[in-house]
Design a protein around this motif. Structure first.
Motif, PDB file in Angstrom:
ATOM      1  N   SER A  50       7.150  -2.227  -3.201  1.00 22.34           N
ATOM      2  CA  SER A  50       7.547  -2.400  -4.600  1.00 22.34           C
ATOM      3  C   SER A  50       9.062  -2.450  -4.754  1.00 22.34           C
ATOM      4  CB  SER A  50       6.971  -1.275  -5.466  1.00 22.34           C
ATOM      5  OG  SER A  50       7.678  -0.063  -5.284  1.00 22.34           O
ATOM      6  N   GLU A  51       9.789  -1.832  -3.831  1.00 19.82           N
ATOM      7  CA  GLU A  51      11.249  -1.797  -3.908  1.00 19.82           C
ATOM      8  C   GLU A  51      11.913  -2.986  -3.214  1.00 19.82           C
ATOM      9  OE1 GLU A  51      12.134   1.939  -2.108  1.00 19.82           O
ATOM     10  OE2 GLU A  51      11.283   3.077  -3.763  1.00 19.82           O
ATOM     11  N   ALA A  52      11.148  -3.766  -2.483  1.00 22.43           N
ATOM     12  CA  ALA A  52      11.704  -4.863  -1.695  1.00 22.43           C
ATOM     13  C   ALA A  52      11.902  -6.115  -2.548  1.00 22.43           C
ATOM     14  CB  ALA A  52      10.756  -5.192  -0.538  1.00 22.43           C
ATOM     15  N   PRO A  53      12.882  -6.930  -2.163  1.00 23.86           N
ATOM     16  CA  PRO A  53      13.015  -8.228  -2.837  1.00 23.86           C
ATOM     17  C   PRO A  53      11.707  -9.018  -2.691  1.00 23.86           C
ATOM     18  CG  PRO A  53      14.889  -7.794  -1.373  1.00 23.86           C
ATOM     19  CD  PRO A  53      13.871  -6.733  -1.119  1.00 23.86           C
ATOM     20  N   HIS A  54      11.260  -9.602  -3.743  1.00 26.18           N
ATOM     21  CA  HIS A  54      10.018 -10.385  -3.767  1.00 26.18           C
ATOM     22  C   HIS A  54       8.801  -9.530  -3.403  1.00 26.18           C
ATOM     23  CE1 HIS A  54      12.756 -13.730  -4.111  1.00 26.18           C
ATOM     24  NE2 HIS A  54      13.298 -13.401  -2.955  1.00 26.18           N
ATOM     25  N   ARG A  55       8.954  -8.208  -3.474  1.00 25.18           N
ATOM     26  CA  ARG A  55       7.865  -7.257  -3.166  1.00 25.18           C
ATOM     27  C   ARG A  55       7.218  -7.554  -1.823  1.00 25.18           C
ATOM     28  NH1 ARG A  55       5.358  -7.291  -9.156  1.00 25.18           N
ATOM     29  NH2 ARG A  55       3.937  -8.731  -8.149  1.00 25.18           N
ATOM     30  N   SER A  56       8.053  -7.912  -0.819  1.00 26.52           N
ATOM     31  CA  SER A  56       7.518  -8.177   0.515  1.00 26.52           C
ATOM     32  C   SER A  56       8.500  -7.694   1.580  1.00 26.52           C
ATOM     33  CB  SER A  56       7.228  -9.665   0.703  1.00 26.52           C
ATOM     34  OG  SER A  56       8.420 -10.409   0.696  1.00 26.52           O
ATOM     35  N   VAL A  77      -2.310  -1.169   6.014  1.00 22.28           N
ATOM     36  CA  VAL A  77      -2.236  -2.435   5.268  1.00 22.28           C
ATOM     37  C   VAL A  77      -3.624  -3.057   5.145  1.00 22.28           C
ATOM     38  CG1 VAL A  77      -1.322  -4.796   5.338  1.00 22.28           C
ATOM     39  CG2 VAL A  77       0.203  -2.856   5.715  1.00 22.28           C
ATOM     40  N   ALA A  78      -4.445  -2.959   6.183  1.00 17.40           N
ATOM     41  CA  ALA A  78      -5.808  -3.508   6.109  1.00 17.40           C
ATOM     42  C   ALA A  78      -6.596  -2.831   4.989  1.00 17.40           C
ATOM     43  CB  ALA A  78      -6.519  -3.338   7.450  1.00 17.40           C
ATOM     44  N   ARG A  79      -6.467  -1.515   4.861  1.00 17.82           N
ATOM     45  CA  ARG A  79      -7.172  -0.798   3.782  1.00 17.82           C
ATOM     46  C   ARG A  79      -6.640  -1.217   2.406  1.00 17.82           C
ATOM     47  NH1 ARG A  79      -6.752   3.173   7.664  1.00 17.82           N
ATOM     48  NH2 ARG A  79      -4.994   4.189   6.647  1.00 17.82           N
ATOM     49  N   LEU A  80      -5.326  -1.422   2.316  1.00 19.11           N
ATOM     50  CA  LEU A  80      -4.740  -1.855   1.047  1.00 19.11           C
ATOM     51  C   LEU A  80      -5.127  -3.298   0.728  1.00 19.11           C
ATOM     52  CD1 LEU A  80      -1.233  -0.177   1.458  1.00 19.11           C
ATOM     53  CD2 LEU A  80      -3.121   0.572  -0.030  1.00 19.11           C
ATOM     54  N   GLU A  81      -5.283  -4.132   1.765  1.00 20.91           N
ATOM     55  CA  GLU A  81      -5.754  -5.512   1.567  1.00 20.91           C
ATOM     56  C   GLU A  81      -7.171  -5.509   1.014  1.00 20.91           C
ATOM     57  OE1 GLU A  81      -3.968  -8.692   4.650  1.00 20.91           O
ATOM     58  OE2 GLU A  81      -4.910  -6.970   5.622  1.00 20.91           O
ATOM     59  N   GLU A  82      -8.024  -4.618   1.535  1.00 20.75           N
ATOM     60  CA  GLU A  82      -9.409  -4.547   1.062  1.00 20.75           C
ATOM     61  C   GLU A  82      -9.473  -4.260  -0.434  1.00 20.75           C
ATOM     62  OE1 GLU A  82     -11.307  -1.570   3.476  1.00 20.75           O
ATOM     63  OE2 GLU A  82     -11.222  -2.817   5.276  1.00 20.75           O
ATOM     64  N   ARG A  83      -8.509  -3.534  -0.948  1.00 20.19           N
ATOM     65  CA  ARG A  83      -8.464  -3.211  -2.377  1.00 20.19           C
ATOM     66  C   ARG A  83      -7.766  -4.297  -3.194  1.00 20.19           C
ATOM     67  NH1 ARG A  83      -7.722   2.985  -3.663  1.00 20.19           N
ATOM     68  NH2 ARG A  83      -9.382   3.821  -2.377  1.00 20.19           N
ATOM     69  N   GLY A  84      -7.191  -5.275  -2.507  1.00 19.53           N
ATOM     70  CA  GLY A  84      -6.497  -6.355  -3.206  1.00 19.53           C
ATOM     71  C   GLY A  84      -5.088  -5.983  -3.633  1.00 19.53           C
ATOM     72  N   TRP A  85      -4.511  -4.934  -3.056  1.00 21.05           N
ATOM     73  CA  TRP A  85      -3.191  -4.461  -3.455  1.00 21.05           C
ATOM     74  C   TRP A  85      -2.077  -5.042  -2.595  1.00 21.05           C
ATOM     75  CZ3 TRP A  85      -4.724   1.401  -3.874  1.00 21.05           C
ATOM     76  CH2 TRP A  85      -5.608   1.556  -4.946  1.00 21.05           C
ATOM     77  N   VAL A  86      -2.419  -5.515  -1.405  1.00 18.49           N
ATOM     78  CA  VAL A  86      -1.448  -6.071  -0.462  1.00 18.49           C
ATOM     79  C   VAL A  86      -2.102  -7.276   0.202  1.00 18.49           C
ATOM     80  CG1 VAL A  86      -0.191  -5.625   1.709  1.00 18.49           C
ATOM     81  CG2 VAL A  86      -0.348  -3.825  -0.018  1.00 18.49           C
ATOM     82  N   ARG A  87      -1.271  -8.250   0.583  1.00 20.09           N
ATOM     83  CA  ARG A  87      -1.763  -9.352   1.417  1.00 20.09           C
ATOM     84  C   ARG A  87      -0.735  -9.581   2.524  1.00 20.09           C
ATOM     85  NH1 ARG A  87       0.170 -12.044  -3.075  1.00 20.09           N
ATOM     86  NH2 ARG A  87       1.791 -13.564  -2.593  1.00 20.09           N
ATOM     87  N   ARG A  88      -1.222 -10.130   3.633  1.00 21.08           N
ATOM     88  CA  ARG A  88      -0.334 -10.456   4.754  1.00 21.08           C
ATOM     89  C   ARG A  88      -0.124 -11.964   4.786  1.00 21.08           C
ATOM     90  NH1 ARG A  88      -2.290  -6.292   9.502  1.00 21.08           N
ATOM     91  NH2 ARG A  88      -4.033  -5.839   8.147  1.00 21.08           N
ATOM     92  N   GLU A  89       1.103 -12.346   5.100  1.00 18.70           N
ATOM     93  CA  GLU A  89       1.455 -13.763   5.212  1.00 18.70           C
ATOM     94  C   GLU A  89       2.347 -13.954   6.430  1.00 18.70           C
ATOM     95  OE1 GLU A  89       3.623 -14.655   1.651  1.00 18.70           O
ATOM     96  OE2 GLU A  89       1.835 -14.579   0.377  1.00 18.70           O
ATOM     97  N   ARG A  90       2.417 -15.179   6.910  1.00 19.27           N
ATOM     98  CA  ARG A  90       3.359 -15.524   7.963  1.00 19.27           C
ATOM     99  C   ARG A  90       4.753 -15.530   7.352  1.00 19.27           C
ATOM    100  NH1 ARG A  90       2.338 -14.485  12.829  1.00 19.27           N
ATOM    101  NH2 ARG A  90       1.667 -16.157  14.176  1.00 19.27           N
TER     102      ARG A  90
END
Length: 161
Positions: A50-56, A77-90
């Motif tokens: 949340s504190e990062a530029p572009h939230r990433s 991060v996998a657990r947070l992805e399951e909840r839809g709160w985080v996603r991983r990208e290249r």
């Protein structure tokens, strides 16, 4: 060579530190489990995003800032992805690394949890201390950090919990 033991004051301080370093995370985990069903470690990941530029953040940077191994962070991060709160990208910078991105739903979670979390931190750590004690604790912790991490490699000074 004669073994030099901790003196009485050092022993009292060391044992208090051991207890506090066990109890504070337990108290914060309990508050976050009650309010959102997540661990403090997961909340720290959300907060760092949340504190990062572009939230990433790059996963490697996020692991350091969240004080987690790469493997533990991947599971968090996998657990947070399951909840839809985080996603991983290249990574768009080099296409090789991965970044974790806080979703809008994750941002809403951080915003809703932050006031209760701050209250829990304040109650657990700062409520029993006066201003001078707070300053002394901060100075002592910074002195220890300087000894353990003189190159400022392991710590994150701009992180806000």
């Amino acid at each position: 060579m004669t073994q030099r033991w901790l003196d009485e004051e050092q022993q009292r301080t060391w044992r208090a530190w051991l207890s506090v370093s066990e109890l504070v995370p337990r108290v914060l985990d309990a508050q976050l489990q009650r309010d959102a069903g997540i661990s403090h470690a997961a909340y720290v990941v959300l907060a760092m995003l949340s504190e990062a530029p572009h939230r990433s953040r790059r996963m490697s940077d996020l692991a350091r800032r969240a004080n987690q191994s790469q493997s533990r962070l991947s599971h968090t991060v996998a657990r947070l992805e399951e909840r839809g709160w985080v996603r991983r990208e290249r990574s768009t910078d080099d296409g090789r690394g991965n970044v974790a991105v806080l979703t809008d739903a994750g941002w809403d979670v951080v915003r809703s949890l932050a006031p209760g979390h701050v209250a829990a931190v304040r109650d657990a750590v700062f409520a029993p201390l006066g201003p001078e004690q707070t300053r002394a604790l901060g100075d002592a912790l910074v002195a220890i950090l300087e000894r353990l991490d003189p190159d400022h490699v392991l710590r994150v000074e701009d992180a806000v919990d």
